[in-house]
Design an enzyme around this catalytic site. Structure first.
Site, mmCIF file in Angstrom:
data_model
loop_
_atom_site.group_PDB
_atom_site.id
_atom_site.type_symbol
_atom_site.label_atom_id
_atom_site.label_comp_id
_atom_site.label_asym_id
_atom_site.label_seq_id
_atom_site.Cartn_x
_atom_site.Cartn_y
_atom_site.Cartn_z
ATOM 1 N N ASP A 191 69.236 -71.105 -61.137
ATOM 2 C CA ASP A 191 67.848 -71.415 -60.640
ATOM 3 C C ASP A 191 66.896 -72.242 -61.453
ATOM 4 O O ASP A 191 66.413 -71.870 -62.403
ATOM 5 C CB ASP A 191 67.385 -69.734 -60.701
ATOM 6 C CG ASP A 191 65.885 -69.777 -60.097
ATOM 7 O OD1 ASP A 191 65.578 -70.759 -59.253
ATOM 8 O OD2 ASP A 191 65.255 -68.758 -60.230
ATOM 9 N N GLU B 18 60.766 -67.066 -64.085
ATOM 10 C CA GLU B 18 59.864 -65.841 -63.448
ATOM 11 C C GLU B 18 60.345 -64.581 -63.430
ATOM 12 O O GLU B 18 59.682 -63.469 -63.299
ATOM 13 C CB GLU B 18 59.447 -65.956 -61.811
ATOM 14 C CG GLU B 18 58.780 -67.430 -61.485
ATOM 15 C CD GLU B 18 59.662 -68.289 -61.055
ATOM 16 O OE1 GLU B 18 60.964 -68.453 -61.370
ATOM 17 O OE2 GLU B 18 59.262 -69.051 -59.999
ATOM 18 N N ASP C 270 67.375 -68.716 -70.783
ATOM 19 C CA ASP C 270 66.380 -69.946 -70.049
ATOM 20 C C ASP C 270 66.070 -70.622 -71.498
ATOM 21 O O ASP C 270 65.906 -69.907 -72.728
ATOM 22 C CB ASP C 270 65.119 -68.963 -69.707
ATOM 23 C CG ASP C 270 64.256 -69.910 -68.900
ATOM 24 O OD1 ASP C 270 64.215 -69.947 -67.839
ATOM 25 O OD2 ASP C 270 63.739 -70.950 -69.618
ATOM 26 N N HIS D 160 64.083 -66.202 -53.524
ATOM 27 C CA HIS D 160 64.771 -65.595 -54.220
ATOM 28 C C HIS D 160 65.842 -64.658 -53.378
ATOM 29 O O HIS D 160 66.914 -64.686 -53.798
ATOM 30 C CB HIS D 160 63.789 -64.673 -55.166
ATOM 31 C CG HIS D 160 63.324 -65.488 -56.197
ATOM 32 N ND1 HIS D 160 61.826 -65.491 -56.179
ATOM 33 C CD2 HIS D 160 63.487 -66.215 -57.159
ATOM 34 C CE1 HIS D 160 61.454 -66.456 -57.335
ATOM 35 N NE2 HIS D 160 62.487 -66.709 -57.814
#
Lengths: 302, 302, 302, 302
Positions: A158, A88, A108, A63
């Protein structure tokens, strides 16, 4: 003798096995199968559809390598951040470390994964979902960037790998990067995870070359991630900022002035190591001509 | 579905499987079990006692990273070379690339492995056993350095890992390095393979610290080696030369003037990447206090 | 820790691993990939296309269970034998143990496998290829039975499993059994290996039911074969002989009077155990209605 | 490709892998690690310390083969039953199927496993813990039989294998069987699970021979259990009853008159198959002279 195993297939002719000490939580969502385990070697680890997403052992390597090379190189320091994926909450956590950030929008697809993360992955998100600068949107990143009228300084992709049969491959195409550019501020920058230079070097290289079609300054980095049993890659792009040309002194200065929480991995030496590509990777990136487009997308080998 | 496998155990709770396409040759010697196979992913590979020694896919990464950072940094360029281990003949091959080398003595314990290498590993040694500068000695390296009255500019330790129950662990102790120093010329240098910073970081660090007791200039490097499924490390030592401080220009100059055959991996950028240690490795090396001695040796975890 | 493995996939969700001590011989033929290894548990073993064919540990269990229940039950004792498949030569070895046998014709497709067997599998064939009653024909069994004008008392089908994409599946159809019947004497009998009742019970049962369409007396047997990690099945058929109804005394008498070499596994008690089907197998065989035909063949799951 | 696996090591050179679909429950008790999973092949399965204990797929094969051959052969039909071990409650379930049973005492060491079974293994125990004939005692079987003043018609030893370092090995010794005899009625019988004739034939045989020292009528049976990837064995002993000599007619009669619930596996043909030992097992049992005693106990290979 150990008996409870995750076996991850990197290719049909290579697998890596990691002993599982216990299963902490497991859930099948509409989109994916999610499992939180304790690995003997890595400690807590998140597995999605049989792939290790990240573990407590080195999630900070992933990250911090994703966020900070581009975050630090932007000038001025970013105020608005857009994250696609990153369930996450650890990418969000890193983005919120910048004093300058006023808003971080995270999009997301999988609401249940976010719920799972909120409840089970506290060591990852460290409360960042509750930061009042955070705006969480459940939905499709492709849709979001077509509809939003906001503009961002920093865009962080990501995402899961571009797999055949998935829809994530669209998020690695030239057309998508062109759309993304429309929601970015002029001096803004973008980073995408770029798959593994050890297992899919041609995809890594194609992501670099594809971004080159859309942005004038593109650079590629890599690091070894034990939880992934290999190298992992990142590509950064901007029309203004170039992480690969920052001096060590400048990096250290900016870390001090911009970042308000400790970093575990990223510093000026790590920055240099991220951009010191070994010869075969350098060569592949330099010589690659493959571009990913909607008509002819790239995929990681299944 | 694949069915013929090498399964390598990095730890009791981690294994990596590689599909074997065919077994080319196999031999049990007095000391070890040797097998040459064709891997689906890596092509030809040498396996000793269940551990991949090197494969055609990236043996050049290992052997060039071992030899050239120290070879290039020595001033003057080395005339005499001593290699302990290195049965494949590829370390010898790299050492013989220096115009300046007049003599290369290679000492290996296992005559049958050398015979095996001469016959089966031509892509590795490329005839270097027949070079008239080469002197091959079958015997124990420990004995050799106690008895020889020769002195060397460059000493290369291409040895098996320090395993409990083996005798190779002695070749990683302070006492051994002190003995080695006696057979080296003043401005000479030494390199040893230093196990894996991903699987045995404490051993890698201890090798660094142990060499620090005997030589004034010591530096550690690392690279990712796919055939080993992880990072691999090297430590270089000298009282005169310091590979980690060479400029890129100087490296390129020396490569041009000193080396008479193509390099596949090593160049000035690769040199920089080898010495760009990520934070956790840097920290471990800097903070380590463990030294390996005959009385209290270090071992890799079995 | 063991590192050289055969991994056999019984299904996509089940695998069995056996440690290989060494590879003795390996060959790729036009049709298949053949390997002779030494297993730690089983000793020498023959692997074809990743499947263990037989091992020294219990090949006698397989070959005696295949040949003798039908061989003993025929009356009179067989003079002429036809074997399709059976490359190792061990089925031939068992057939030649009958005093009454005057001719044994063996038809196998793969000349190189036969050469391999002659040279490497002496513990299997024990010279039976050189017996002057043996006639070896390289060719397709399907063709052979259409062209030959010979008639046989005992037909033994020692074939690879009916796999999708192979041609062996034709050798398990009603049409093939009808053709076979034409080359058999009236009081003759036939046996076929019938796949695994533990991994493909429906195929085992369908072979039984298919033979029932062509012969009036059909019986099914099974035994555990460690090298196959499960049960293995056989089906016997005739219009005259019925192995499942022989008394123990009659079996012992016939063994004594007919067979001229020692048996390692087969005797009257073993005969009883072969035909003592546990309830689930009995039920499957009794209730099955599936028949294999050219138009609608059965396959083992790939 | 499957990724979540149980890998069971039968020996250091043999392993079997079964895909896990999901983990239903997991618990570490004082004595053992217990996990309930759903296997792709077998459905729900109980794993203790990495060993499959039983699965929904064929637990009835194991439990019916354990209980009924001796239960049916006792004359008169048993009134009192003692079970040592048998945590799942399925052995209890089978014992309670006899009309004649008035009391069934079950002694198990691990209270948490019993709680786990009551809650999670309803398909196994089917309420038998709540049967008013059941008396459940948490404690050590060795202690229990030394202290109790009750006598039993049927004793069932459903124990873990005699492992080095465990205490269960004591429950396979001559001294233990002598103690057990003291709590049995004259015409009573005993059965013990007897490990695997495929993986530990010498232990199976030694259990037979050891019981022979204490009881006049001893018989050994076996069956294939897919969930265990091999054969499993049982030994029955009595001074009065002999399961191996019962006629099929008698077995069917007694099943009808004595058993009040359906049997899924056990019938007279299954009974015959259980006692039809193949030659190698017969031979091992007949020729074995090894006896397990406190001073010189037998163990399964670890």
């Amino acid at each position: 003798m150990s008996w409870h195993w995750l076996i991850e297939w990197q290719t049909p002719y290579e697998f890596h096995g990691h002993e599982i000490k216990r299963v902490i939580a497991e859930e099948k969502t509409q989109y994916q199968s999610v499992m939180l385990v304790e690995f003997t070697r890595f400690g807590k680890g998140l597995i999605i559809d049989g792939k290790v997403q990240s573990t407590i052992y080195d999630e900070h390597v992933y990250h911090e390598s994703l966020v900070h090379p581009i975050g630090i190189s932007l000038d001025p320091s970013p105020k608005s951040v857009l994250i696609l994926g990153g369930g996450e909450g650890a990418t969000l956590r890193e983005a919120l470390k910048y004093n300058s950030v006023e808003k971080a929008v995270m999009v997301d697809l999988d609401e249940k994964v976010i719920e799972f993360a909120k409840n089970e992955l506290k060591e990852w998100h460290m409360g960042s979902f509750d930061d009042n600068r955070t705006e969480l949107i459940i939905g499709d990143g492709l849709d979001y960037i077509k509809k939003t009228n906001q503009k961002f300084d920093l865009v962080i992709l990501d995402l899961t790998d571009p797999l055949k049969g998935s829809t994530s491959y669209k998020l690695y195409t030239k057309e998508f990067y062109e759309d993304l550019k429309k929601v970015m501020n002029k001096r803004g920058g973008i980073v995408t995870q770029a798959t593994s230079p050890s297992f899919s070097l041609e995809v890594y290289s194609a992501i670099y070359t594809t971004l080159k079609q859309v942005f004038s300054k593109v650079s590629a980095s890599y690091t070894y991630i034990a939880s992934f049993d290999g190298l992992w890659g990142f590509v950064y792009a901007s029309d203004d900022a170039d992480p690969s040309s920052l001096s060590k002194a400048e990096i250290e200065n900016r870390i001090k002035s911009r970042i308000n929480s400790p970093l575990r991995w990223y510093d000026s030496d790590t920055h240099i190591s991220l951009f010191s590509l070994p010869k075969n990777i350098r060569k592949s990136v330099a010589e690659n001509t493959r571009i990913s487009t909607e008509a002819d997308p790239i995929y990681v080998p299944a």
